[in-house]
Design an enzyme around this catalytic site. Structure first.
Site, short mmCIF file in Angstrom:
data_model
loop_
_atom_site.label_atom_id
_atom_site.label_comp_id
_atom_site.label_asym_id
_atom_site.label_seq_id
_atom_site.Cartn_x
_atom_site.Cartn_y
_atom_site.Cartn_z
N CYS A 114 0.81 -1.33 0.02
CA CYS A 114 0.08 0.00 0.05
C CYS A 114 0.86 1.30 -0.05
O CYS A 114 1.45 1.46 0.99
CB CYS A 114 -0.99 -0.19 1.40
SG CYS A 114 -1.79 1.62 1.78
N CYS A 127 0.30 3.65 2.78
CA CYS A 127 0.75 3.37 4.15
C CYS A 127 2.33 3.37 4.37
O CYS A 127 2.86 3.72 5.31
CB CYS A 127 0.48 1.63 4.07
SG CYS A 127 -1.26 1.03 3.95
#
Length: 107
Positions: free
Chosen positions: A28, A31
């Site tokens: 991600c 993230c």
């Protein structure tokens, strides 16, 4: 320091004090963008000793993510003594995240 937690130790690791739970995945990009921000906050004088920073990989530990209805990552839960007091979805700038932590600490 950010402690990696799992479904089986989630409750024990997040039931005392103010805790940030970072629901994330290795693939991600948002993230990964949050990694240096969380690391900086977790080692800061202001929050390092007063807030526990944890992360849980939703690809490996899905039970807790499902229980908290995590549908987008990163999702951050801010817990105080085991109760969710705030939920943030998506990458956030450091000043905004710090302001939310100050609120959680009552500062």
């Amino acid at each position: 320091m950010i402690k990696e937690i799992h479904d089986d130790n989630f409750e024990n690791e997040t039931n005392t004090g103010v805790t940030v739970v970072d629901f994330r995945a290795d693939w991600c990009p948002p993230c990964k963008m949050m990694d240096p921000i969380l690391k900086s906050l977790s080692t800061s004088e202001e929050f390092g000793e007063r807030v526990t920073f944890t992360s849980i990989n939703v690809d490996h530990d899905q039970e807790v993510a499902s229980r908290f209805n995590v549908q987008g990552i990163p999702t951050f839960l801010i817990k105080k003594d085991g109760q969710v007091i705030n939920r943030l979805v998506g990458a956030r700038p450091k000043p905004l995240f710090a302001a939310e932590l100050k609120k959680a600490l009552g500062a």
